[in-house]
Motif scaffolding. Structure first.
Motif, PDB file in Angstrom:
ATOM      1  N   ARG A   1     -11.098   5.455  -0.956  1.00 41.64           N
ATOM      2  CA  ARG A   1     -10.746   6.314  -2.089  1.00 41.64           C
ATOM      3  C   ARG A   1     -10.654   7.758  -1.593  1.00 41.64           C
ATOM      4  N   TRP A   2      -9.713   8.524  -2.151  1.00 42.46           N
ATOM      5  CA  TRP A   2      -9.559   9.937  -1.797  1.00 42.46           C
ATOM      6  C   TRP A   2     -10.223  10.785  -2.876  1.00 42.46           C
ATOM      7  N   ASP A   3     -11.076  11.703  -2.461  1.00 38.17           N
ATOM      8  CA  ASP A   3     -11.719  12.643  -3.368  1.00 38.17           C
ATOM      9  C   ASP A   3     -10.819  13.873  -3.451  1.00 38.17           C
ATOM     10  N   TRP A   4     -10.046  13.984  -4.534  1.00 33.07           N
ATOM     11  CA  TRP A   4      -9.073  15.052  -4.689  1.00 33.07           C
ATOM     12  C   TRP A   4      -9.739  16.408  -4.860  1.00 33.07           C
ATOM     13  N   GLU A   5     -10.903  16.447  -5.471  1.00 28.72           N
ATOM     14  CA  GLU A   5     -11.598  17.727  -5.669  1.00 28.72           C
ATOM     15  C   GLU A   5     -12.137  18.291  -4.358  1.00 28.72           C
ATOM     16  N   ARG A   6     -12.643  17.430  -3.511  1.00 25.70           N
ATOM     17  CA  ARG A   6     -13.196  17.880  -2.221  1.00 25.70           C
ATOM     18  C   ARG A   6     -12.179  17.804  -1.088  1.00 25.70           C
ATOM     19  N   ASN A   7     -11.018  17.197  -1.396  1.00 28.00           N
ATOM     20  CA  ASN A   7      -9.963  17.031  -0.403  1.00 28.00           C
ATOM     21  C   ASN A   7     -10.473  16.315   0.845  1.00 28.00           C
ATOM     22  N   GLN A   8     -11.124  15.166   0.599  1.00 23.06           N
ATOM     23  CA  GLN A   8     -11.650  14.382   1.719  1.00 23.06           C
ATOM     24  C   GLN A   8     -11.757  12.907   1.339  1.00 23.06           C
ATOM     25  N   ARG A   9     -11.845  12.093   2.365  1.00 20.73           N
ATOM     26  CA  ARG A   9     -12.011  10.663   2.153  1.00 20.73           C
ATOM     27  C   ARG A   9     -13.360  10.401   1.507  1.00 20.73           C
ATOM     28  N   ALA A  10     -13.392   9.464   0.576  1.00 23.51           N
ATOM     29  CA  ALA A  10     -14.630   9.123  -0.125  1.00 23.51           C
ATOM     30  C   ALA A  10     -15.021   7.681   0.208  1.00 23.51           C
ATOM     31  N   ARG A  11     -15.502   6.956  -0.743  1.00 24.47           N
ATOM     32  CA  ARG A  11     -16.068   5.630  -0.500  1.00 24.47           C
ATOM     33  C   ARG A  11     -15.007   4.548  -0.314  1.00 24.47           C
ATOM     34  N   TRP A  12     -15.419   3.473   0.350  1.00 23.31           N
ATOM     35  CA  TRP A  12     -14.579   2.303   0.536  1.00 23.31           C
ATOM     36  C   TRP A  12     -14.564   1.508  -0.768  1.00 23.31           C
ATOM     37  N   VAL A  13     -13.381   1.079  -1.191  1.00 22.09           N
ATOM     38  CA  VAL A  13     -13.226   0.269  -2.397  1.00 22.09           C
ATOM     39  C   VAL A  13     -12.706  -1.099  -1.973  1.00 22.09           C
ATOM     40  N   PRO A  14     -13.543  -2.118  -2.027  1.00 21.84           N
ATOM     41  CA  PRO A  14     -13.068  -3.452  -1.655  1.00 21.84           C
ATOM     42  C   PRO A  14     -12.159  -4.031  -2.742  1.00 21.84           C
ATOM     43  N   ILE A  15     -11.243  -4.855  -2.319  1.00 20.65           N
ATOM     44  CA  ILE A  15     -10.360  -5.573  -3.228  1.00 20.65           C
ATOM     45  C   ILE A  15     -10.717  -7.052  -3.110  1.00 20.65           C
ATOM     46  N   ARG A  16     -10.763  -7.717  -4.234  1.00 21.96           N
ATOM     47  CA  ARG A  16     -11.070  -9.153  -4.197  1.00 21.96           C
ATOM     48  C   ARG A  16     -10.039  -9.864  -3.322  1.00 21.96           C
ATOM     49  N   ALA A  17     -10.538 -10.592  -2.335  1.00 25.86           N
ATOM     50  CA  ALA A  17      -9.646 -11.352  -1.459  1.00 25.86           C
ATOM     51  C   ALA A  17      -9.037 -12.521  -2.227  1.00 25.86           C
ATOM     52  N   HIS A  18      -7.865 -12.909  -1.840  1.00 24.80           N
ATOM     53  CA  HIS A  18      -7.181 -14.081  -2.393  1.00 24.80           C
ATOM     54  C   HIS A  18      -6.940 -13.965  -3.897  1.00 24.80           C
ATOM     55  N   THR A  19      -6.627 -12.771  -4.356  1.00 23.39           N
ATOM     56  CA  THR A  19      -6.305 -12.555  -5.759  1.00 23.39           C
ATOM     57  C   THR A  19      -4.925 -11.919  -5.858  1.00 23.39           C
ATOM     58  N   SER A  20      -4.218 -12.229  -6.916  1.00 21.51           N
ATOM     59  CA  SER A  20      -2.899 -11.640  -7.116  1.00 21.51           C
ATOM     60  C   SER A  20      -3.056 -10.155  -7.428  1.00 21.51           C
ATOM     61  N   LEU A  21      -2.120  -9.353  -6.897  1.00 20.79           N
ATOM     62  CA  LEU A  21      -2.216  -7.898  -6.986  1.00 20.79           C
ATOM     63  C   LEU A  21      -0.930  -7.275  -7.503  1.00 20.79           C
ATOM     64  N   ILE A  22      -1.091  -6.141  -8.166  1.00 22.08           N
ATOM     65  CA  ILE A  22       0.002  -5.231  -8.450  1.00 22.08           C
ATOM     66  C   ILE A  22      -0.365  -3.942  -7.733  1.00 22.08           C
ATOM     67  N   ILE A  23       0.481  -3.506  -6.814  1.00 31.38           N
ATOM     68  CA  ILE A  23       0.241  -2.290  -6.047  1.00 31.38           C
ATOM     69  C   ILE A  23       1.341  -1.312  -6.427  1.00 31.38           C
ATOM     70  N   GLU A  24       0.931  -0.179  -7.025  1.00 30.67           N
ATOM     71  CA  GLU A  24       1.939   0.768  -7.505  1.00 30.67           C
ATOM     72  C   GLU A  24       1.699   2.156  -6.940  1.00 30.67           C
ATOM     73  N   GLY A  25       2.817   2.810  -6.661  1.00 29.36           N
ATOM     74  CA  GLY A  25       2.781   4.186  -6.206  1.00 29.36           C
ATOM     75  C   GLY A  25       3.952   4.470  -5.305  1.00 29.36           C
ATOM     76  N   CYS A  26       4.313   5.725  -5.215  1.00 28.46           N
ATOM     77  CA  CYS A  26       5.383   6.093  -4.300  1.00 28.46           C
ATOM     78  C   CYS A  26       4.916   5.791  -2.884  1.00 28.46           C
ATOM     79  N   GLY A  27       5.672   4.972  -2.184  1.00 27.53           N
ATOM     80  CA  GLY A  27       5.297   4.546  -0.841  1.00 27.53           C
ATOM     81  C   GLY A  27       4.821   3.112  -0.786  1.00 27.53           C
ATOM     82  N   ALA A  28       4.757   2.436  -1.924  1.00 33.76           N
ATOM     83  CA  ALA A  28       4.236   1.063  -1.952  1.00 33.76           C
ATOM     84  C   ALA A  28       5.152   0.065  -1.253  1.00 33.76           C
ATOM     85  N   VAL A  29       6.452   0.308  -1.299  1.00 33.46           N
ATOM     86  CA  VAL A  29       7.400  -0.657  -0.732  1.00 33.46           C
ATOM     87  C   VAL A  29       7.945  -0.129   0.594  1.00 33.46           C
TER      88      VAL A  29
END
Length: 158
Positions: free
Chosen positions: A63-91
């Motif tokens: 995760r990016w901490d926008w207020e501190r302008n630095q990398r923050a904590r790791w966010v795990p994603i459930r493995a083997h689950t269907s996902l929607i990934i959105e944002g400029c740069g996703a494709v």
């Protein structure tokens, strides 16, 4: 497992579409905005989709901490689950390949006129105004550079 990659320029409606799809499908939703490494980080986040978010064994992102302008904590994603990934740069070619390695891929790009997109984006986040041109330059590179790929579906503003 299904992976839906939604791309488009700022203010085009990616997040709105992604939220609606996630609500309808129950797929886990991942926003690139949560991990762009700062205002100059579009290309880096694109790479992170392929290497981190779609990692076959330990998917997740820093995760990016926008207020501190630095990398923050790791966010795990459930493995083997269907996902929607959105944002400029996703494709990108790399994200499509990584998604194909773990499931079925659907790619979407949303288009819209700059004046409408800008108005929508700045209404949502007025603090974005000083960064608009810098971000737009990165979007132009993303959508016309070597990472640009064809998508399955092209939509107008969502």
């Amino acid at each position: 497992m299904i992976i839906i990659l939604i791309d488009g320029q700022s203010g085009s409606g990616k997040t709105t579409l992604a939220r609606e799809l996630a609500e309808e499908t129950g797929f886990q939703l991942v926003h690139l905005e949560d991990f762009y490494p700062g205002w100059a980080g579009l290309a880096a986040a694109s790479q992170m989709v392929a290497t981190d978010v779609l990692h076959p064994v330990q998917p997740g992102f820093w995760r990016w901490d926008w207020e501190r302008n630095q990398r923050a904590r790791w966010v795990p994603i459930r493995a083997h689950t269907s996902l929607i990934i959105e944002g400029c740069g996703a494709v990108t070619g790399a994200s499509i390949s990584a998604a194909e390695a773990v499931g079925t891929v659907i790619t979407v790009r949303i288009l819209g006129p700059e004046t409408t997109r800008r108005q929508r984006a700045l209404a949502r986040d007025p603090g974005y105004a000083p960064w608009w041109e810098m971000w737009a330059a990165q979007e132009r590179v993303h959508f016309s550079g070597p990472g640009h790929v064809a998508v399955d579906h092209v939509l107008g503003l969502a």
